[in-house]
Design an enzyme around this catalytic site. Structure first.
Site, PDB file in Angstrom:
ATOM      1  CB  SER A  19       1.301  29.354 -31.766  1.00 24.90           C
ATOM      2  OG  SER A  19       2.635  29.460 -31.386  1.00 24.90           O
ATOM      3  CE  LYS A  68      10.895  34.798 -30.372  1.00 28.51           C
ATOM      4  NZ  LYS A  68      11.497  33.659 -29.703  1.00 28.51           N
ATOM      5  CG  ASP A 104      11.456  32.102 -26.075  1.00 24.71           C
ATOM      6  OD1 ASP A 104      10.411  31.447 -26.252  1.00 24.71           O
ATOM      7  OD2 ASP A 104      11.946  32.845 -26.942  1.00 24.71           O
ATOM      8  N   GLY A 251      13.364  20.980 -29.158  1.00 24.40           N
ATOM      9  CA  GLY A 251      12.778  22.071 -28.375  1.00 24.40           C
ATOM     10  C   GLY A 251      11.260  22.037 -28.294  1.00 24.40           C
TER      11      GLY A 251
END
Ligand code: NAP
Length: 282
Positions: A19, A68, A104, A251
């Protein structure tokens, strides 16, 4: 944007996260100054960490495993996307309130439709796994009107619960969707053929491990997509190609696209993802 924007990614493990590099690439496109921290945070230390970060002038945080679900409890406002997913992957400060969102599903759909040119409308889709990532992507998949959606999970009860939970939250009336859930068994998997098989289990985090899927599963599949990303093809990707999938993807594109959507929430700027999509960060 003159002021340095304070951003971060938190979770555990966190060392592998790309990130900071992704958001630095986005910021460079606008000459925006950012400071991007990568901090190890557990559910026990989450509240204190968030308090201190936002008191200290923080603007936005990417949330990864295992935070999350827990992070939702610390937001003042929760987006529809996060409510449907019962999880968030981003928290940010706006008008002195903390907002939680889940980008997402947006990231996956953008990668499938725009980058890989795969339409989901009227398609037969199999999702392997029923964890946090599956929760995040399924509402966005249903929105695209597939013909069939099956969730298959090692722990069958978790797949059934996830389906029940989503059916309670999403209005499926008017959609001609066949929605099923079951175990990761040959009987359940092989009663259909699929256009798209998505691996949302965490098997690929354990290098070399195989889900042991039946070979016939990938016959006729246009795409086998692994949510995990790595420099080399994952075992799931290798096996699905060998068993007949036309195309495979990891991904990485989803990660970049969900990051771009998070960056938009933090800055109101929409970054160009093409350079990162072409050249993943090692
Ligand atoms: P999670 O909540 O821990 O769920 C893990 C899932 O994997 C569960 O369904 C679990 O089944 C299944 N599983 C684990 N080991 C297995 C095995 N040996 N055999 C069969 N099933 C197994 O994890 P998550 O948050 O959903 O993340 C899943 C994956 O998605 C990870 O690889 C993560 O890196 C990736 N991800 C990628 C992105 C992206 O932007 N590209 C975003 C989010 C997540 P049980 O219920 O039976 O335990």
């Amino acid at each position: 944007m003159d002021k340095k924007l304070k951003l971060a990614v938190i979770g555990k493990p966190i060392g592998h996260s790309k990130s900071p590099e992704i958001h630095q690439d986005f910021a460079n496109q606008f000459d925006a100054k950012i400071e991007f921290r990568k901090d190890k945070v557990t559910p026990d230390t989450l509240e204190t960490w968030l308090d201190e970060f936002f008191k200290d002038g923080g603007k936005g945080v990417s949330i990864t495993l295992p935070l999350k679900e827990a992070a939702l409890n610390h937001a003042d406002e929760i987006s529809d996307r996060a409510r449907l997913a019962s999880a968030c992957n981003v928290i940010y400060l706006k008008d002195e309130k903390l907002f939680a969102d889940c980008t997402d599903g947006f990231g996956l759909i953008k990668d499938l439709e725009e980058n890989l040119k795969v339409s989901l409308k009227d398609k037969k889709i199999l999702i392997l796994g029923a964890g946090g990532a599956a929760r995040g992507i399924i509402p966005s998949i249903i929105e695209k009107n597939p013909e069939k959606l099956k969730i298959a999970n090692r722990t069958e009860s978790k797949a059934l619960l996830l389906k029940e939970d989503l059916e309670g939250k999403i209005d499926l009336k008017g959609k001609s969707l066949t929605f099923q859930a079951g175990g990761l068994t040959d009987d359940f998997l092989l009663t259909d053929s699929y256009d798209l098989v998505i691996n949302s289990t965490s098997i690929s985090t354990q290098a070399g491990e195989s889900l042991g899927l039946p070979k016939a599963l990938f016959k006729g599949a246009k795409l086998a997509y692994d949510l995990f990303y790595a420099a080399e093809k994952t075992v799931f990707m290798q096996e699905s190609l060998a068993d007949g999938a036309e195309k495979v993807s990891d991904g990485w594109g989803m990660l970049v696209e969900q990051g771009a959507e998070s960056f938009r929430l933090w800055t109101n700027l929409i970054p160009d993802t093409s350079r990162l999509l072409e050249k993943p960060i090692d």
